[in-house]
Structure formats: C-alpha cells, structure tokens
Motif scaffolding. Sequence first.
Motif, PDB file in Angstrom:
ATOM      1  N   PRO A  33       0.821  -1.214   0.000  1.00 19.40           N
ATOM      2  CA  PRO A  33       0.000   0.000   0.000  1.00 19.40           C
ATOM      3  C   PRO A  33       0.857   1.268   0.000  1.00 19.40           C
ATOM      4  N   ALA A  34       0.253   2.319  -0.460  1.00 17.65           N
ATOM      5  CA  ALA A  34       0.939   3.616  -0.489  1.00 17.65           C
ATOM      6  C   ALA A  34       1.150   4.100   0.954  1.00 17.65           C
ATOM      7  N   PRO A  35       2.238   4.820   1.193  1.00 15.31           N
ATOM      8  CA  PRO A  35       2.473   5.304   2.553  1.00 15.31           C
ATOM      9  C   PRO A  35       1.413   6.317   2.979  1.00 15.31           C
ATOM     10  N   SER A  36       1.046   6.225   4.227  1.00 18.38           N
ATOM     11  CA  SER A  36       0.036   7.141   4.739  1.00 18.38           C
ATOM     12  C   SER A  36       0.649   8.522   4.968  1.00 18.38           C
ATOM     13  N   LYS A  37      -0.198   9.477   5.231  1.00 17.04           N
ATOM     14  CA  LYS A  37       0.288  10.836   5.494  1.00 17.04           C
ATOM     15  C   LYS A  37       1.192  10.833   6.730  1.00 17.04           C
ATOM     16  N   ARG A  38       0.810  10.061   7.740  1.00 10.39           N
ATOM     17  CA  ARG A  38       1.600   9.995   8.976  1.00 10.39           C
ATOM     18  C   ARG A  38       2.984   9.414   8.692  1.00 10.39           C
ATOM     19  N   ASP A  39       3.060   8.419   7.834  1.00  8.58           N
ATOM     20  CA  ASP A  39       4.352   7.835   7.463  1.00  8.58           C
ATOM     21  C   ASP A  39       5.238   8.870   6.781  1.00  8.58           C
ATOM     22  N   LYS A  40       4.649   9.632   5.873  1.00  9.46           N
ATOM     23  CA  LYS A  40       5.407  10.662   5.168  1.00  9.46           C
ATOM     24  C   LYS A  40       5.897  11.738   6.141  1.00  9.46           C
ATOM     25  N   GLN A  41       5.023  12.118   7.072  1.00 10.66           N
ATOM     26  CA  GLN A  41       5.398  13.156   8.043  1.00 10.66           C
ATOM     27  C   GLN A  41       6.530  12.683   8.945  1.00 10.66           C
ATOM     28  N   SER A  42       6.460  11.434   9.377  1.00  7.98           N
ATOM     29  CA  SER A  42       7.493  10.934  10.291  1.00  7.98           C
ATOM     30  C   SER A  42       8.846  10.839   9.589  1.00  7.98           C
ATOM     31  N   VAL A  43       8.853  10.466   8.317  1.00  5.64           N
ATOM     32  CA  VAL A  43      10.100  10.409   7.561  1.00  5.64           C
ATOM     33  C   VAL A  43      10.685  11.810   7.407  1.00  5.64           C
ATOM     34  N   LYS A  44       9.835  12.762   7.103  1.00  7.21           N
ATOM     35  CA  LYS A  44      10.283  14.146   6.924  1.00  7.21           C
ATOM     36  C   LYS A  44      10.855  14.693   8.234  1.00  7.21           C
ATOM     37  N   LYS A  45      10.178  14.446   9.356  1.00 12.76           N
ATOM     38  CA  LYS A  45      10.665  14.921  10.656  1.00 12.76           C
ATOM     39  C   LYS A  45      11.976  14.240  11.032  1.00 12.76           C
ATOM     40  N   PHE A  46      12.080  12.954  10.719  1.00 15.62           N
ATOM     41  CA  PHE A  46      13.312  12.222  11.011  1.00 15.62           C
ATOM     42  C   PHE A  46      14.487  12.870  10.294  1.00 15.62           C
ATOM     43  N   GLU A  47      14.285  13.210   9.036  1.00 12.15           N
ATOM     44  CA  GLU A  47      15.359  13.839   8.258  1.00 12.15           C
ATOM     45  C   GLU A  47      15.712  15.216   8.810  1.00 12.15           C
ATOM     46  N   GLN A  48      14.720  15.974   9.230  1.00 10.16           N
ATOM     47  CA  GLN A  48      14.982  17.300   9.789  1.00 10.16           C
ATOM     48  C   GLN A  48      15.723  17.201  11.117  1.00 10.16           C
ATOM     49  N   ASN A  49      15.355  16.229  11.924  1.00 10.68           N
ATOM     50  CA  ASN A  49      15.934  16.097  13.266  1.00 10.68           C
ATOM     51  C   ASN A  49      17.305  15.446  13.251  1.00 10.68           C
ATOM     52  N   ARG A  50      17.622  14.698  12.202  1.00 11.21           N
ATOM     53  CA  ARG A  50      18.898  13.989  12.153  1.00 11.21           C
ATOM     54  C   ARG A  50      20.075  14.961  12.242  1.00 11.21           C
ATOM     55  N   GLY A  51      19.996  16.049  11.514  1.00 14.85           N
ATOM     56  CA  GLY A  51      21.070  17.043  11.544  1.00 14.85           C
ATOM     57  C   GLY A  51      21.230  17.677  12.910  1.00 14.85           C
ATOM     58  N   GLU A  52      20.128  17.961  13.564  1.00 16.34           N
ATOM     59  CA  GLU A  52      20.185  18.582  14.894  1.00 16.34           C
ATOM     60  C   GLU A  52      20.776  17.614  15.921  1.00 16.34           C
ATOM     61  N   ARG A  53      20.393  16.345  15.841  1.00 16.49           N
ATOM     62  CA  ARG A  53      20.967  15.348  16.763  1.00 16.49           C
ATOM     63  C   ARG A  53      22.465  15.208  16.542  1.00 16.49           C
ATOM     64  N   SER A  54      22.865  15.211  15.280  1.00 14.08           N
ATOM     65  CA  SER A  54      24.280  15.134  14.948  1.00 14.08           C
ATOM     66  C   SER A  54      25.019  16.347  15.504  1.00 14.08           C
ATOM     67  N   ASN A  55      24.417  17.507  15.392  1.00 12.69           N
ATOM     68  CA  ASN A  55      25.008  18.731  15.918  1.00 12.69           C
ATOM     69  C   ASN A  55      25.197  18.633  17.439  1.00 12.69           C
ATOM     70  N   LEU A  56      24.210  18.082  18.138  1.00 15.39           N
ATOM     71  CA  LEU A  56      24.318  17.933  19.590  1.00 15.39           C
ATOM     72  C   LEU A  56      25.467  16.987  19.963  1.00 15.39           C
ATOM     73  N   ARG A  57      25.615  15.909  19.199  1.00 15.34           N
ATOM     74  CA  ARG A  57      26.715  14.978  19.460  1.00 15.34           C
ATOM     75  C   ARG A  57      28.060  15.649  19.206  1.00 15.34           C
ATOM     76  N   ASN A  58      28.142  16.466  18.147  1.00 17.29           N
ATOM     77  CA  ASN A  58      29.385  17.166  17.849  1.00 17.29           C
ATOM     78  C   ASN A  58      29.735  18.176  18.931  1.00 17.29           C
TER      79      ASN A  58
END
Length: 88
Positions: free
Chosen positions: A2-27
Amino acid sequence: MPAPSKRDKQSVKKFEQNRGERSNLRNISKNFYRAIESGDVDKAREVRDHAQKSFDNAASRGLLHSNKASRKVSRFDRALAKASAPAE
C-alpha cells in the motif's frame, strides 16, 4: 504494497529534519570533551555555554527529553569544574 500514509510521510520528513540537529548535539559534546582533555578550559567554557543553549532548545522542541538535556548539561558542568579546579 500500500501507499504510505500521510503519517508515514510526516514521520520520515521529521526524522530527516531532526537527524542534523541530533548530529550537531553529538558534535557539541565531542568538542566539549576534546577541549577538556586538551586542557583548554576557556574553550570548554565557551562550548559549554553554547551546549546549554542548544540542549535546552532541543528539549523544548521535543527533540530529546528535558531530563536528558538537563543531565547532559549537568555533566558538562561537573567536568568543567573538575578541569578548572587547581591540581593538588
């Protein structure tokens, strides 16, 4: 499949946005402890001030739990106090 739901798309988008910030905190953490190990207390103090702002901001945005942010900053404070204390 099945096609991804809106919630699936939103969670992927948020994950990508947050990945950089988490990396920054580790650095930031790595930079702080590197400054402590090299004995550069002034640099460590500067990084610690930046770290507190960054961790508190991340906690307020829900990127990580507020207790974790407080614990990290507290550990920075203890390490800084230990490094800046006169050696006996």
